[in-house]
Design an enzyme around this catalytic site. Structure first.
Site, PDB file in Angstrom:
ATOM      1  N   GLU A 120       0.964  -1.119   0.060  1.00 22.89           N
ATOM      2  CA  GLU A 120       0.078   0.165  -0.142  1.00 22.89           C
ATOM      3  C   GLU A 120       0.974   1.294  -0.110  1.00 22.89           C
ATOM      4  O   GLU A 120       0.665   2.126   0.819  1.00 22.89           O
ATOM      5  CB  GLU A 120      -1.132  -0.215   1.277  1.00 22.89           C
ATOM      6  CG  GLU A 120      -1.960  -1.199   1.192  1.00 22.89           C
ATOM      7  CD  GLU A 120      -3.009  -1.166   2.147  1.00 22.89           C
ATOM      8  OE1 GLU A 120      -2.956  -0.624   3.176  1.00 22.89           O
ATOM      9  OE2 GLU A 120      -4.174  -1.765   1.835  1.00 22.89           O
TER      10      GLU A 120
ATOM     11  N   GLU B 249      -6.273  -7.708  -1.753  1.00 21.83           N
ATOM     12  CA  GLU B 249      -6.803  -7.950  -0.378  1.00 21.83           C
ATOM     13  C   GLU B 249      -8.330  -7.613  -0.557  1.00 21.83           C
ATOM     14  O   GLU B 249      -8.681  -6.488  -0.840  1.00 21.83           O
ATOM     15  CB  GLU B 249      -6.073  -6.790   0.295  1.00 21.83           C
ATOM     16  CG  GLU B 249      -4.627  -7.065   0.733  1.00 21.83           C
ATOM     17  CD  GLU B 249      -4.326  -6.372   2.043  1.00 21.83           C
ATOM     18  OE1 GLU B 249      -5.117  -5.714   2.671  1.00 21.83           O
ATOM     19  OE2 GLU B 249      -2.961  -6.157   2.048  1.00 21.83           O
TER      20      GLU B 249
END
Ligand code: NAG
Ligand code: NAG
Length: 659
Positions: free
Chosen positions: A201, A277
């Site tokens: 991320e 995810e």
């Protein structure tokens, strides 16, 4: 199930897997084929592995959150659900506990048995599955400091997660130990690993340091890792700011699959869609109202839309497990409370519960894959759930006061200093500072009068208990409103009033808990360089700075816990901070169980020297999961470090109470 029986029968009678349906092979075997020519490739028309098309249905399982005796069980449950791959992060902070000291399962620390990454990958290989690996070095994961080791904070002005050479030189040294393990287990070398992530991320950091991402990719390549490389971010939230040219972008989200995946397609038109995810549930912060759950219907609906988009996916989490000991992370925000530590359970409301039990989400995924999977593989049979047992109540047998504990802190874990300092800067642990636990600042010979004012300049991270002559002056934390007062992170330069006999001299103790370092967000907010303890100082009494402190690192390491002596009997009223001891016998094979801490205040539990986790009566978590392999047949020892007021016994439960 008939084909499965036929295969097993074939295996028994001929010694080789011979299935009734010749098409049905285990995943890895199928993709290996008769020879391995190529690894994972992301083409415009989908993923190909060894020149066979592949839809990646993967589940996240963190080996460092599951007792190693249960790795096989959890991996078999991934296979039985119909997934084809296992995904894991890798926690740098545990694998390099001191700079230059590595632990890949060969150390003698509490966590060492959890850290045999090579063995974990071997288990995935033996289960005939594929694997995705996300080595970080930053992993988020609601894990202490996002997996970064706290000793990084000893380097002045270090810019973690950037191309700052002060940081990258340390990544290089660590990767020199980690990357050979990953390289060895690559698909192209006969192993299960098909893809490797860069950072994590990175788009959420607010910096756009492509040089850093390229550094990581080039480092992987220099160890012979061929890829496939990928990054993961929320496409709608971060766009491609965390991406690197030529590296596959994947998506992280919980809902709006079409919106997120359409945006990903815009950013990256000629690649297959993958959700790295898909959040199957969510994690909990201490002091939130109740355990986070998501409805199975919504979960199923979004997953169905991901599959039919069509996209590959990784369920984050398939099985959350536990952030044992002091390993929980935290979030930092701009509104009250500005710091929110995560609970010890990482149940995540996932397809498998924290204790490895099947949930409705498991069945939902299984059904969807039966319906939609383009290809069927030979699966493991679903293992049985473990038997749970509520052991009988255990009486408390001994206690050590904070003073008695401090007296037993090794001289090597004690520092005499003119001024207070954060735990990371203590000259202990071979120059690595203190990473986890509690730090005690002691000043003796202090004059405290009728209404003396104690002030701490700067912040305490994260909460302090003040004692005068061994007696706690701090009210138990029973409501979030109290966080606005002295002794918590919210206020800088906070003060409180102490009263004592002005004619005598007194010992002032300030005990500070590190409740878990931030694991997420912008690199520009200061959230990634917060130290723990009394972070600036000085400490003043009636306006005068105190100097010449004794500082004790209370790390609660296994060897130290097991060396403690001088246990005092439990009196009628016991006041914290105190370490409580209890023992109980297990007279047959140990079972999975839960310790119910509902009647305790706040603290940490250790079982046979292993740091189980934290408890806190503001919840939402009430019970701590005890995997059976942490218990022994015979006598077991429970130690509980309670900050406020202990209960009168230890109570077990055969089911979790997560609030
Ligand atoms: C991959 O398979 C296709 C047909 O299935 C074949 O035409 C092609 O040559 C193969 N490519 C490689 C690199 O083996
Ligand atoms: C805290 O006290 C220090 C030292 O007196 C001072 O420099 C600083 O401005 C104060 N901070 C706040 C927020 O009052």
């Amino acid at each position: 199930m008939l084909w499965l029986l036929a295969c097993i029968f074939g295996l028994l009678s001929t010694g080789s897997v011979h299935c009734q349906d010749e098409e049905l092979q285990p995943v890895l075997t199928y993709y290996q084929g008769s020879s391995i020519e190529s690894g994972l490739v992301a083409d415009a028309d989908g993923f190909h592995l060894n020149n066979k098309s592949l839809t990646i249905f993967s589940g996240a399982l963190h080996y460092f959150r599951v007792h190693p005796s249960y790795w096989e069980d959890r991996i078999a449950k991934i296979s039985a659900m119909g997934l084809v791959a296992v995904e894991t992060y890798v926690p740098w902070n545990l694998h390099e506990p001191e700079e230059g000291v590595y632990d890949f399962g060969d150390g003698d620390r509490e966590f060492s048995p959890f850290l045999d990454l090579d063995l974990f990958i071997q288990k995935v290989y033996e289960a005939n599955l594929l694997m995705l690996i996300r080595p970080g070095p930053y992993i988020c994961a609601e894990w202490e400091f996002g997996g970064l080791p706290s000793w990084l904070l000893r380097t002045p002005d270090i810019k973690v997660r950037t191309s700052d050479e002060k940081y990258t030189s340390k990544v290089k040294a660590y990767y020199d130990k980690l990357l050979p393990i990953i390289a060895k287990w690559q698909f192209v070398k006969g192993g299960p690993i098909i893809a490797v992530q860069l950072e994590n991320e990175y788009g959420a950091t607010g910096v756009n340091d492509k040089e850093y991402l390229a550094f990581l990719r080039d480092l992987y390549i220099s160890y012979g890792i061929e890829g496939l490389f990928f990054t993961s971010d929320s496409p709608l939230g971060s766009g491609d700011s965390g991406a690197l040219e030529g590296v596959l972008q994947t998506a992280n989200f919980q809902d709006n699959p079409e919106g997120q995946l359409d945006r990903l397609k815009e950013l990256q038109p000629d690649k297959p869609s993958m959700v790295m995810e898909y959040w199957s549930g969510w994690y909990d912060h201490w002091m939130q109202g109740s355990h986070s759950t998501t409805s199975v219907e919504t979960f199923r609906d979004v997953l169905e839309r991901i599959i039919t988009y069509p996209a590959s996916f990784n369920l984050y989490m398939f099985h959350g497990g536990t952030s044992f000991g002091f390993m929980n992370g935290a979030n930092i925000g701009s509104s009250f409370p500005t710091y929110s530590p995560d609970v010890s359970s990482y149940d995540y409301d996932a397809p498998l519960s924290e204790a490895g039990d099947y949930t409705d989400k498991y069945t939902a995924v299984q059904e969807l894959l039966e319906q939609y999977a383009p290809q069927k593989f030979l699966k493991a049979e679903a293992p049985k759930e473990s038997d749970k047992l509520a052991y009988a109540d255990v009486p408390l047998v001994g206690q050590l006061s904070l003073d008695e504990l401090a007296a037993q802190v090794d001289s090597g874990d004690r520092v005499d200093a003119t001024d207070v300092m954060p735990m990371e800067l203590l000259d202990i642990n071979n120059g690595n500072g203190q990473s986890y636990g509690f730090v005690l600042y002691r000043k003796s010979g202090v004059t405290i009068g009728e209404r003396s004012v104690l002030q701490i300049i700067g912040n305490v991270r994260d909460l302090a208990v003040v004692l005068v002559d061994g007696e706690s002056k701090t009210e138990p934390l029973t409501s979030t409103d109290q966080l606005n007062n002295f002794g918590f992170w919210e206020q800088s330069n906070a003060s409180t009033t102490l009263s004592a006999d002005a004619s005598a001299s007194h010992t002032l103790d300030i005990l500070v808990e590190n409740w878990g370092r931030n694991n997420y967000g912008s690199l520009n907010s200061g959230a990634f360089d917060q130290k723990k303890g009394i972070v600036s100082g000085p400490v003043l009494i009636d306006g005068t700075a105190l100097s010449d402190w004794q500082i004790f690192a209370l790390q609660f390491k296994k060897k130290w816990l097991q060396s403690l002596t001088g246990w005092q009997p439990i009196g009628d009223s016991v006041n914290g901070p105190v370490l409580i001891r209890a023992t109980f016998d297990v007279d047959s094979a140990p079972r999975d169980t839960f310790i119910d801490m509902s009647d305790w205040g706040k603290g940490s539990v250790f079982i046979n020297g292993f740091p189980l986790g934290r408890y806190f009566n503001l919840g939402p978590q009430r019970t701590l999961y005890v995997p059976a392999p942490l218990l022994v047949q015979g006598s077991n020892e429970i130690l509980i470090f309670e900050l406020y007021t202990p209960a009168t016994k230890v109570v077990f439960s055969d089911s979790p109470i997560l609030g």
